[in-house]
Design a protein around this motif. Sequence first.
Motif, PDB file in Angstrom:
ATOM      1  N   ASN A  87       0.788  -1.216  -0.075  1.00 47.83           N
ATOM      2  CA  ASN A  87      -0.077   0.104  -0.065  1.00 47.83           C
ATOM      3  C   ASN A  87       0.694   1.145   0.035  1.00 47.83           C
ATOM      4  O   ASN A  87       0.409   2.515  -0.383  1.00 47.83           O
ATOM      5  CB  ASN A  87      -0.977   0.160   1.395  1.00 47.83           C
ATOM      6  N   ALA A  88       2.026   1.111   0.127  1.00 48.49           N
ATOM      7  CA  ALA A  88       3.067   2.261   0.026  1.00 48.49           C
ATOM      8  C   ALA A  88       3.566   2.657  -1.093  1.00 48.49           C
ATOM      9  O   ALA A  88       3.624   3.616  -1.686  1.00 48.49           O
ATOM     10  CB  ALA A  88       4.278   2.108   1.083  1.00 48.49           C
ATOM     11  N   CYS A  89       4.165   1.563  -1.801  1.00 44.26           N
ATOM     12  CA  CYS A  89       4.597   1.871  -3.389  1.00 44.26           C
ATOM     13  C   CYS A  89       3.852   1.268  -4.322  1.00 44.26           C
ATOM     14  O   CYS A  89       4.214   1.192  -5.557  1.00 44.26           O
ATOM     15  CB  CYS A  89       6.014   1.153  -3.374  1.00 44.26           C
ATOM     16  N   GLU A  90       2.708   0.345  -3.875  1.00 42.39           N
ATOM     17  CA  GLU A  90       1.785  -0.286  -5.050  1.00 42.39           C
ATOM     18  C   GLU A  90       2.565  -1.371  -5.858  1.00 42.39           C
ATOM     19  O   GLU A  90       1.992  -1.673  -7.017  1.00 42.39           O
ATOM     20  CB  GLU A  90       1.390   0.814  -5.826  1.00 42.39           C
ATOM     21  N   LYS A  91       3.713  -1.832  -5.327  1.00 43.28           N
ATOM     22  CA  LYS A  91       4.411  -2.783  -6.122  1.00 43.28           C
ATOM     23  C   LYS A  91       3.952  -4.198  -5.265  1.00 43.28           C
ATOM     24  O   LYS A  91       3.766  -4.432  -4.387  1.00 43.28           O
ATOM     25  CB  LYS A  91       5.727  -2.612  -5.899  1.00 43.28           C
ATOM     26  N   ASP A  92       4.154  -5.436  -6.203  1.00 43.77           N
ATOM     27  CA  ASP A  92       3.845  -6.694  -5.672  1.00 43.77           C
ATOM     28  C   ASP A  92       4.829  -7.170  -4.423  1.00 43.77           C
ATOM     29  O   ASP A  92       5.861  -6.502  -4.368  1.00 43.77           O
ATOM     30  CB  ASP A  92       4.373  -7.798  -6.910  1.00 43.77           C
ATOM     31  N   ILE A  93       4.003  -8.029  -3.678  1.00 44.90           N
ATOM     32  CA  ILE A  93       4.596  -8.507  -2.611  1.00 44.90           C
ATOM     33  C   ILE A  93       4.896  -9.965  -2.624  1.00 44.90           C
ATOM     34  O   ILE A  93       3.863 -10.639  -2.911  1.00 44.90           O
ATOM     35  CB  ILE A  93       3.893  -8.117  -1.220  1.00 44.90           C
ATOM     36  N   THR A  94       6.236 -10.273  -2.596  1.00 43.70           N
ATOM     37  CA  THR A  94       6.413 -11.694  -2.870  1.00 43.70           C
ATOM     38  C   THR A  94       7.028 -12.582  -1.898  1.00 43.70           C
ATOM     39  O   THR A  94       7.336 -13.553  -1.973  1.00 43.70           O
ATOM     40  CB  THR A  94       7.146 -11.927  -4.301  1.00 43.70           C
ATOM     41  N   GLY A  95       7.605 -11.662  -0.714  1.00 43.32           N
ATOM     42  CA  GLY A  95       8.172 -12.335   0.422  1.00 43.32           C
ATOM     43  C   GLY A  95       8.034 -11.716   1.698  1.00 43.32           C
ATOM     44  O   GLY A  95       6.677 -11.405   1.700  1.00 43.32           O
ATOM     45  N   PHE A  96       8.879 -11.379   2.500  1.00 39.53           N
ATOM     46  CA  PHE A  96       8.341 -10.989   3.867  1.00 39.53           C
ATOM     47  C   PHE A  96       7.500  -9.607   3.659  1.00 39.53           C
ATOM     48  O   PHE A  96       7.493  -8.768   2.864  1.00 39.53           O
ATOM     49  CB  PHE A  96       9.678 -10.458   4.604  1.00 39.53           C
ATOM     50  N   LEU A  97       6.646  -9.438   4.637  1.00 42.26           N
ATOM     51  CA  LEU A  97       5.559  -8.213   4.616  1.00 42.26           C
ATOM     52  C   LEU A  97       5.155  -7.930   6.102  1.00 42.26           C
ATOM     53  O   LEU A  97       5.258  -8.881   6.951  1.00 42.26           O
ATOM     54  CB  LEU A  97       4.457  -8.582   3.576  1.00 42.26           C
ATOM     55  N   TYR A  98       4.327  -6.990   6.275  1.00 43.30           N
ATOM     56  CA  TYR A  98       3.738  -6.616   7.487  1.00 43.30           C
ATOM     57  C   TYR A  98       2.301  -6.441   6.785  1.00 43.30           C
ATOM     58  O   TYR A  98       2.016  -5.799   5.627  1.00 43.30           O
ATOM     59  CB  TYR A  98       4.196  -5.128   7.813  1.00 43.30           C
ATOM     60  N   HIS A  99       1.291  -7.331   7.556  1.00 43.30           N
ATOM     61  CA  HIS A  99      -0.055  -7.341   7.066  1.00 43.30           C
ATOM     62  C   HIS A  99      -0.901  -7.302   8.256  1.00 43.30           C
ATOM     63  O   HIS A  99      -0.965  -7.561   9.198  1.00 43.30           O
ATOM     64  CB  HIS A  99      -0.269  -8.863   6.583  1.00 43.30           C
ATOM     65  N   CYS A 100      -1.908  -6.135   7.802  1.00 43.37           N
ATOM     66  CA  CYS A 100      -3.022  -6.054   8.613  1.00 43.37           C
ATOM     67  C   CYS A 100      -4.124  -6.718   8.404  1.00 43.37           C
ATOM     68  O   CYS A 100      -4.906  -6.703   7.595  1.00 43.37           O
ATOM     69  CB  CYS A 100      -3.437  -4.482   8.655  1.00 43.37           C
ATOM     70  N   LYS A 101      -4.855  -7.833   9.342  1.00 39.30           N
ATOM     71  CA  LYS A 101      -5.694  -8.939   9.071  1.00 39.30           C
ATOM     72  C   LYS A 101      -6.891  -7.989   8.954  1.00 39.30           C
ATOM     73  O   LYS A 101      -7.920  -8.422   8.288  1.00 39.30           O
ATOM     74  CB  LYS A 101      -5.655  -9.883  10.054  1.00 39.30           C
ATOM     75  N   ALA A 102      -7.276  -7.144   9.716  1.00 37.84           N
ATOM     76  CA  ALA A 102      -8.555  -6.439   9.681  1.00 37.84           C
ATOM     77  C   ALA A 102      -8.931  -5.774   8.513  1.00 37.84           C
ATOM     78  O   ALA A 102     -10.017  -5.914   8.191  1.00 37.84           O
ATOM     79  CB  ALA A 102      -8.645  -5.501  11.165  1.00 37.84           C
ATOM     80  N   CYS A 103      -7.971  -5.096   7.909  1.00 39.56           N
ATOM     81  CA  CYS A 103      -8.387  -4.064   6.764  1.00 39.56           C
ATOM     82  C   CYS A 103      -7.626  -4.806   5.531  1.00 39.56           C
ATOM     83  O   CYS A 103      -8.004  -4.246   4.599  1.00 39.56           O
ATOM     84  CB  CYS A 103      -7.826  -2.709   6.894  1.00 39.56           C
ATOM     85  N   GLY A 104      -6.799  -5.761   5.789  1.00 48.20           N
ATOM     86  CA  GLY A 104      -6.020  -6.226   4.627  1.00 48.20           C
ATOM     87  C   GLY A 104      -5.087  -5.495   4.063  1.00 48.20           C
ATOM     88  O   GLY A 104      -4.506  -5.808   2.596  1.00 48.20           O
ATOM     89  N   PHE A 105      -4.446  -4.462   4.576  1.00 48.73           N
ATOM     90  CA  PHE A 105      -3.385  -3.538   3.955  1.00 48.73           C
ATOM     91  C   PHE A 105      -1.978  -4.349   4.280  1.00 48.73           C
ATOM     92  O   PHE A 105      -1.980  -5.210   5.301  1.00 48.73           O
ATOM     93  CB  PHE A 105      -3.243  -2.387   4.870  1.00 48.73           C
ATOM     94  N   ASP A 106      -1.451  -4.083   3.340  1.00 50.32           N
ATOM     95  CA  ASP A 106       0.161  -4.784   3.358  1.00 50.32           C
ATOM     96  C   ASP A 106       1.185  -3.818   3.219  1.00 50.32           C
ATOM     97  O   ASP A 106       0.959  -2.670   2.380  1.00 50.32           O
ATOM     98  CB  ASP A 106       0.237  -6.129   2.039  1.00 50.32           C
ATOM     99  N   LEU A 107       2.359  -3.958   3.666  1.00 49.96           N
ATOM    100  CA  LEU A 107       3.603  -2.947   3.500  1.00 49.96           C
ATOM    101  C   LEU A 107       4.674  -4.090   3.409  1.00 49.96           C
ATOM    102  O   LEU A 107       4.866  -4.951   4.145  1.00 49.96           O
ATOM    103  CB  LEU A 107       3.599  -2.042   4.767  1.00 49.96           C
ATOM    104  N   HIS A 108       5.727  -3.712   2.361  1.00 51.42           N
ATOM    105  CA  HIS A 108       6.997  -4.232   2.464  1.00 51.42           C
ATOM    106  C   HIS A 108       7.913  -3.701   3.670  1.00 51.42           C
ATOM    107  O   HIS A 108       7.512  -2.732   4.217  1.00 51.42           O
ATOM    108  CB  HIS A 108       7.904  -3.698   1.448  1.00 51.42           C
ATOM    109  N   PRO A 109       8.497  -4.638   4.125  1.00 51.13           N
ATOM    110  CA  PRO A 109       9.355  -4.299   5.355  1.00 51.13           C
ATOM    111  C   PRO A 109      10.046  -3.010   5.397  1.00 51.13           C
ATOM    112  O   PRO A 109       9.936  -1.976   6.452  1.00 51.13           O
ATOM    113  CB  PRO A 109      10.367  -5.503   5.713  1.00 51.13           C
TER     114      PRO A 109
END
Length: 247
Positions: A87-109
């Motif tokens: 959600n920060a850079c809009e690039k694919d996530i294929t490895g480690f990440l930070y994920h919010c289960k409630a809203c579904g947002f994801d961030l590269h570390p």
Amino acid sequence: MKYNEISHFSHPQHKLTFEYTEVPFKCDGCKEVGIGSRYKCSNNNTCDYDLHIHCALPSPSLSHPFYTKCSFQFLPRPPGTTPRYCNACEKDITGFLYHCKACGFDLHPCCAKLPMVLNDGEVKLYLYRKVSTSCHRCGRKERNWSYRSNCKKYNLHVGCVKEMLVEYWHEIYFRGGGSGGIGGNERKLETRIPSLRGTLQTPHNRNRGKGKRCGQMAALAVQFVISAVLGDPTTLIAGVVGSLMSM
């Protein structure tokens, strides 16, 4: 806190040793490019395994000022089978990440740990979730997270920085033509940061003296944004990035 040597769940066969490198590398955790601080496999003879600091020593959970209602949990891989994007850079996530289960947002570390302010004494850049001014790279507004200078003259999307890096290294890697690889001289170019000449246009360029100063400030701003996106927003690495940009 940094440690000289660690054990990591993603690479249990060998210890990982902290080191500082001026050569870009690909993190085996998040699969993103890095530079500067990293943890590298201590068995250099047979193994080439690298991790960003943020991937080697992740926080089990974190919050972010852009998403005050979210609680992000560190995960070694994206959840489910649906492709995920940051959600920060809009690039694919294929490895480690930070994920919010409630809203579904994801961030590269590295995106999750981007500094809210980059400041070297001359240039001060603030991280925004959205800005109304155009990006110096793509010319668009409100695309994804951006770093904008305190004078509001310079704005660069986090995603655009990553696009520049990926495009450049992809071009260099496949330049080998029919040889199926790259030669020794081309391999050296693989570690260069793309030049941003011509991508940082400001109205001040019409005035020679002021334009030169604005260009210098813009270049310095870009150096710090690139080094932050690569995982090490320090003055030293910004200087290294600057020297690579000029090659």
